[in-house]
Design an enzyme around this catalytic site. Sequence first.
Site, mmCIF file in Angstrom:
data_model
loop_
_atom_site.group_PDB
_atom_site.id
_atom_site.type_symbol
_atom_site.label_atom_id
_atom_site.label_comp_id
_atom_site.label_asym_id
_atom_site.label_seq_id
_atom_site.Cartn_x
_atom_site.Cartn_y
_atom_site.Cartn_z
ATOM 1 N N GLY A 1 2.529 2.745 -0.700
ATOM 2 C CA GLY A 1 3.694 1.862 -0.694
ATOM 3 C C GLY A 1 3.278 0.432 -0.411
ATOM 4 O O GLY A 1 3.602 -0.474 -1.153
ATOM 5 N N GLY B 1 0.703 8.292 2.658
ATOM 6 C CA GLY B 1 -0.750 8.364 2.534
ATOM 7 C C GLY B 1 -1.420 8.084 3.857
ATOM 8 O O GLY B 1 -2.644 8.121 3.982
ATOM 9 N N GLY C 1 5.146 3.648 12.163
ATOM 10 C CA GLY C 1 5.503 5.023 11.831
ATOM 11 C C GLY C 1 5.021 6.057 12.820
ATOM 12 O O GLY C 1 5.824 6.774 13.423
ATOM 13 N N ALA C 2 3.715 6.164 13.002
ATOM 14 C CA ALA C 2 3.163 7.264 13.793
ATOM 15 C C ALA C 2 3.600 7.174 15.251
ATOM 16 O O ALA C 2 3.973 8.172 15.866
ATOM 17 C CB ALA C 2 1.638 7.258 13.693
ATOM 18 N N THR D 1 -7.473 10.120 9.993
ATOM 19 C CA THR D 1 -6.483 9.321 9.258
ATOM 20 C C THR D 1 -6.468 7.879 9.784
ATOM 21 O O THR D 1 -6.265 6.943 9.013
ATOM 22 C CB THR D 1 -5.082 9.944 9.332
ATOM 23 O OG1 THR D 1 -4.684 10.088 10.687
ATOM 24 C CG2 THR D 1 -5.061 11.305 8.655
ATOM 25 N N VAL E 1 -1.688 1.081 13.604
ATOM 26 C CA VAL E 1 -3.040 0.916 13.058
ATOM 27 C C VAL E 1 -3.016 0.662 11.552
ATOM 28 O O VAL E 1 -3.963 0.113 10.980
ATOM 29 C CB VAL E 1 -3.925 2.134 13.422
ATOM 30 C CG1 VAL E 1 -3.321 3.421 12.906
ATOM 31 C CG2 VAL E 1 -5.334 1.975 12.882
ATOM 32 N N GLY E 2 -1.911 1.012 10.891
ATOM 33 C CA GLY E 2 -1.888 0.987 9.432
ATOM 34 C C GLY E 2 -2.255 -0.348 8.811
ATOM 35 O O GLY E 2 -2.883 -0.398 7.757
ATOM 36 N N GLU E 3 -1.866 -1.436 9.424
ATOM 37 C CA GLU E 3 -2.074 -2.741 8.806
ATOM 38 C C GLU E 3 -3.205 -3.538 9.446
ATOM 39 O O GLU E 3 -3.699 -4.507 8.877
ATOM 40 C CB GLU E 3 -0.765 -3.543 8.870
ATOM 41 C CG GLU E 3 0.329 -2.890 8.024
ATOM 42 C CD GLU E 3 1.719 -3.407 8.311
ATOM 43 O OE1 GLU E 3 2.107 -3.432 9.502
ATOM 44 O OE2 GLU E 3 2.432 -3.782 7.374
HETATM 45 MO MO1 MOS Z 1 4.606 -2.380 5.447
HETATM 46 S S1 MOS Z 1 4.250 -4.121 4.417
HETATM 47 O O1 MOS Z 1 5.859 -2.764 6.492
HETATM 48 O O2 MOS Z 1 4.779 -1.137 4.385
#
Ligand code: MOS
Length: 732
Positions: free
Chosen positions: A244, A472, A514-515, A623, A692-694
Amino acid sequence: MTVHFKQDKPDTRNLLDRGSQDIIGKALSRPEGLAKVTGTAPYAAEYHAEDTLTGVLVTAPFTKGTITGIDKKQALEMDGVVAVIDDMRMTVRPAQGGAGESPEQQPSHIDYFGQPFALVVATSFEKATHAAKHLPFSHEADDVDDIPLDPEDMETEEGDGNVRAGDLAHAMATAPHTVDLTYVTHGHASAAMEPHAALAEWDGERLIVHASLQMPNFNISELSDALDLPEDKIRIVSRYVGGGFGSKLGLSEEVTAAALAAMELKRPVRVVMSRQQVFQTIMRRSESKQRVRLAADGEGRLIGFGHEARVSNLPDEEFAEPVLQSSVFLYGGENRLMELEVGRIHQMTAGSVRAPGEAIGMPVLEAAMDCLAEEVGIDPVELRLRNIPEKDPSKGLPFTEHELADCLTKGAEAFGWEKGPRKPRQRREGEWWIGTGMASAARVHNVSEAKARVTLNGDGTARVQSDMTDIGTGTYAILTQIAGEMLGLAPENVLVELGDTDFPRGPGSGGSWGAASIGSAVVIACQSIREQLADRAGIGEDQLDLRDGSLRDGSNRTLQDLLDGEPLSIEGHYEPGDISDDYTASSFGAFFAQVRVNRHTGETRVERMLGAFGFGRVLNAQTARSQCIGGMVWCIGSALTESLLFDPVDGHLANCDLAEYHVPVHRDVPDLEVMMLERNDPAASAVQAKGVGELGMCGGAGAIANAIYNACGARMFEFPMTPDKVLEAMPD
Ligand code: MOS
């Protein structure tokens, strides 16, 4: 039964340390991984429905004006065409993340090149594509000379979150060391591997939409508002999402178009955007122009810190790329000026693209810090260490766990960073200059309201349900681990079901929350189940020691014995409380890169790169590491190649596919080393984890820019640093 936990203070219960299953934090592979790699995990467009029609979006071949008519009669005479939908409820811009209301709806009014204004529905994809290409319509386009297309010409307004303290101009005039630099960054595309897709079914009562969305919890409200249909008549299913990066945070055009067509035709309708449509209509990251002013004392301590940025968006869009988001708290300096302004331009909607703000703000700041280190004559790592503030310098708040110093020192050591002041052009092998550079990483940490249902079945297996998505990032794996750890179950005995609005509302996947958010909802539900189990076992919850479905108290009792065939089901409800008024929370890191630059062609190759990251508790080592690696790959792209290129004459996007928009491919990416410096952060979430995603893409492009300078002496002020610019900036 619902258990509600509002986090107003640090959660020091260490809930995740109570289990004995020993799977939390471990490198558990994705439970859905086999289905994904064997092609059996159904993505939005792959669901089967009887008698499905195909819709293809028709997009405007001009930048601004009005669609004055569509010859539907003639269109319907084309082979296989069933309908042309140009309902005024069709959305024409993607919604911003968390909008909860419909984006703009007015298909006849065109604001950007590539804006959808109709959907052609036909009996096959080929027939719909042909008819969409030849749809007869009339339009009145505005004179391109009257449309603001060049960011240099736009009219601007002030953005949010500006900081002004002390007197920066005075600090700049009096400090022994200063830099005053202006940078340009180009727009980015998300271009997730799975294009935007929707399959809508309507039985006259209820609308079911299989779609590729990050936040069904908000998307259902957006769709309800767009269609004027109550939420209880809508079900959105996004079980698997092929990436996404922000482009699927909000409702986009394919979803309303498919829904309107299905409702009108009373047959299922599938709409999949082409790769070109994804580039042309889905949101972009804004280009930016950023001025950084740094004033330091003789030892490199900041006394003045200015960061001003100009970004762009369509008229009437509230979103402005929050370029200064981490600058406000990252480094000290009592004289501060941080100002964001947004200009109006007619390109596709600007919105959240992975790490909105920091992705382009941090590399620029960190490139300027490298110039300051040179100016002061100290080691760039040391310069950062000297400027880590005790408290958030803009808000005066304490930080939650602050891992920056640790990441800088441990990362430098692991990378083999040579300490001391640096000089460019020290190492050459044949036609290649070789050099190293570094940068700090920071990304604000947020949590979001989240609900999840955890059911411990009578047979001693568990089920976790939420409309939360896995884009993902590993949500299926992480929630399996949290429930398994808390309830003493092996991963294969935990079933996680996501991405369905018939389940409790999750936080959605966005903003790296999210997590931590959905994990908190699951952990508090599990804690409540543990309390009930302990009650039944006649012991205190703190004595409840579960592993592989059994009590480890020598009694040989199993979960089935305690449950007596009856399931236990709890809905966990996590809510962010006032704690954000008391602390500034961020994930931190440090990047180190080594590059080689060709002295004849200006080509840069990243030879090795290390990221050291701190983001609270590590929920899944595999992950989390993959998220860091993915971010670092984007650092390479934004440093060297990625750029949305608009035609200066009519404003159309010239590079709208992955052949022309250059992302790093396997050959461009060396082994990336990731260090995770784990430190549980009780003020961050109930699972003591931060986002951690970004984080992995917040600054790394700056480390590469600094390495290019160290290698060959080319200082550049524009990202991406393509070979032509490197050659121009390289000393002879
Ligand atoms: Mo993120 S740019 O908030 O999917």
